[in-house]
Design an enzyme around this catalytic site. Structure first.
Site, short mmCIF file in Angstrom:
data_model
loop_
_atom_site.label_atom_id
_atom_site.label_comp_id
_atom_site.label_asym_id
_atom_site.label_seq_id
_atom_site.Cartn_x
_atom_site.Cartn_y
_atom_site.Cartn_z
N HIS A 63 0.74 -1.70 0.02
CA HIS A 63 -0.28 0.09 0.58
C HIS A 63 1.10 1.22 -0.27
O HIS A 63 1.66 0.87 -0.61
CB HIS A 63 -0.92 -0.11 1.33
CG HIS A 63 -0.58 -0.43 2.32
ND1 HIS A 63 0.54 -1.37 3.38
CD2 HIS A 63 -0.84 0.67 3.71
CE1 HIS A 63 0.76 -0.84 4.09
NE2 HIS A 63 -0.17 0.60 4.65
N HIS A 65 1.97 3.95 1.34
CA HIS A 65 2.14 4.56 3.12
C HIS A 65 3.70 4.21 2.81
O HIS A 65 4.13 3.64 2.28
CB HIS A 65 1.67 3.79 4.32
CG HIS A 65 0.44 4.38 4.44
ND1 HIS A 65 -0.66 3.88 5.78
CD2 HIS A 65 -0.48 5.59 4.99
CE1 HIS A 65 -1.80 3.28 5.86
NE2 HIS A 65 -2.10 5.30 4.74
N ASP A 67 6.04 4.09 4.78
CA ASP A 67 6.61 3.30 5.45
C ASP A 67 6.72 2.02 4.93
O ASP A 67 8.21 0.90 5.33
CB ASP A 67 6.74 3.43 7.03
CG ASP A 67 5.09 2.93 7.22
OD1 ASP A 67 4.35 2.99 6.14
OD2 ASP A 67 4.88 1.66 7.85
N HIS A 68 6.13 2.35 3.66
CA HIS A 68 6.06 0.95 2.69
C HIS A 68 6.53 0.93 1.36
O HIS A 68 6.86 0.36 0.58
CB HIS A 68 4.67 0.21 2.34
CG HIS A 68 4.34 -0.34 4.09
ND1 HIS A 68 4.29 -1.90 4.80
CD2 HIS A 68 4.01 0.25 5.40
CE1 HIS A 68 3.65 -1.52 5.62
NE2 HIS A 68 3.47 -0.47 6.16
N HIS A 143 -6.98 -1.58 5.48
CA HIS A 143 -6.51 -0.76 5.73
C HIS A 143 -6.90 1.07 5.85
O HIS A 143 -7.91 0.73 4.93
CB HIS A 143 -4.84 -0.76 5.70
CG HIS A 143 -3.50 -0.15 6.04
ND1 HIS A 143 -3.77 -0.13 8.00
CD2 HIS A 143 -2.84 0.33 6.11
CE1 HIS A 143 -2.74 0.57 8.19
NE2 HIS A 143 -2.17 1.64 6.71
N ASP A 213 -0.13 -3.19 5.62
CA ASP A 213 -0.86 -3.40 7.40
C ASP A 213 -2.44 -3.98 6.99
O ASP A 213 -2.79 -3.54 5.80
CB ASP A 213 -0.77 -2.13 7.15
CG ASP A 213 0.38 -1.13 7.60
OD1 ASP A 213 1.40 -2.57 7.86
OD2 ASP A 213 1.01 0.20 8.04
N HIS A 271 5.96 -4.76 11.86
CA HIS A 271 5.58 -3.78 11.64
C HIS A 271 5.63 -2.97 13.84
O HIS A 271 4.15 -2.90 13.81
CB HIS A 271 4.35 -3.91 10.78
CG HIS A 271 3.35 -2.65 10.58
ND1 HIS A 271 3.16 -1.54 11.20
CD2 HIS A 271 3.59 -1.98 9.34
CE1 HIS A 271 2.62 -0.65 10.36
NE2 HIS A 271 3.50 -1.24 10.15
ZN LIG Z 1 3.04 0.34 7.88
ZN LIG Z 2 0.01 1.39 6.55
#
Ligand SMILES: [Zn+2]
Ligand SMILES: [Zn+2]
EC number: 3.1.26.11
Length: 304
Positions: A63, A65, A67-68, A143, A213, A271
């Site tokens: 996805h 976001h 952090d990914h 998510h 997530d 995570h």
């Molecule tokens: Zn994340």
């Molecule tokens: Zn996320």
């Protein structure tokens, strides 16, 4: 058994800590590398892992976001500096190509290789990659934005020929492929030699599933049945259950309930929220539900 490994490059969540890198992993199946998510620092961790950059041709993004996926620009740029010429395929939910193209045009306009985007619909299960030895299928998650997990499934391999038996029955070479795939052998005299006398079964195909997530989503259990190794996010402990719900994340005990329901062989949780200096609280809560649980950590390699 042929190589099927999971390398954890990073297993933290959105807020950086000195203990973890943001989310990224590499699946190594028979020396072909597949990256899952590419948080900041993924390329440094990939270097540390000593996995060969040149064997990585596919990246799967769960996805959009940061952090990914914040690690993508650095990784793509470095591949260029290293003289890469092979195409790089990036599979993601809709929107990534539109976001990255202006950055690539600005920073990477001299790339000697092509970056090819493939976008998938996160609301349904679909095969996003397939080759002779495996398939990658999306696992719809829930998510705050469209998000999918990934199921890496090895294909069944043909049976092994028992050399002595094949010699004994003087089976011609041109029959061997059929026999490997399960056929019986009929001798010129009409005698049927059953397949089980000529072959022994190959190792059962293995499966790895990545779920991050997501809010606790018991519906995915069905798709996870028969999985050998499950990575599931476990951002929070049970004391933060309400927060987990609110932010569309999972607690460690909930991740373990998924593993238990699906009957997977092993669970690895990750995570982790930055609030846990000691993640053993998460391990304890997950292990109470599903004993064969381990904590993800940077540079961990798990063989399936
Ligand atoms: Zn994340
Ligand atoms: Zn996320």
């Amino acid at each position: 058994m042929e190589k099927f490994e999971l390398h954890i490059l990073g297993c933290g969540s959105a807020l950086p800590t000195t203990r973890h890198f943001a989310t990224s992993q590499v699946v190594n199946l028979r020396d072909k590398l597949f990256m899952i998510d590419c948080g900041e620092g993924a390329q440094m961790q990939l270097r540390k892992s000593r996995l060969k950059f040149s064997r990585l041709n596919h990246i799967f993004i769960s996805h959009l976001h940061g952090d990914h996926c914040f690690g993508l620009m650095g990784l793509i740029s470095t591949f260029g500096l290293l003289g890469r010429t092979a195409e790089l395929h990036i599979h993601s939910p809709k929107g990534l190509e539109e976001l990255l193209t202006p950055m690539l045009n600005f920073f990477c306009h001299t790339l000697a290789y092509k970056v090819i985007f493939h976008e998938f619909d996160t609301r349904q299960t679909s095969v996003v990659y397939e080759d002779r030895s495996m398939t990658v299928t999306t696992i719809p998650l829930q998510h705050r934005i469209p998000c999918c997990g990934f199921l890496f499934a090895e294909k069944a391999r043909p049976n092994h020929i028992i050399r002595d038996m094949v010699d004994f029955y003087k089976v011609p070479v041109y029959e061997l492929n059929r026999i490997k795939n399960g056929s019986d052998y009929v001798t010129p005299e009409g005698e049927v030699i059953v397949n089980t006398r000529l072959t022994r079964p190959s190792d059962p195909p293995r499966k790895y599933a990545y779920c991050s997530d997501t809010i606790f989503r018991p519906e995915i259990v069905e798709q996870l049945s028969g999985v050998d190794l499950l990575f599931h996010e476990a951002t929070f402990a049970e004391s933060e259950l309400a927060r987990a719900k609110e932010t569309y994340h999972t607690t460690a005990a909930q991740a373990a309930r998924i593993a238990l329901g699906a009957g997977v062989r092993q669970l690895v949780i990750g995570h982790f929220s930055a609030r846990y200096e000691d993640e053993n609280i998460l391990l304890k809560e997950a292990s109470a539900v599903f004993p064969n649980t381990i904590l993800a950590k940077e540079n961990l390699c798990i063989s399936l």
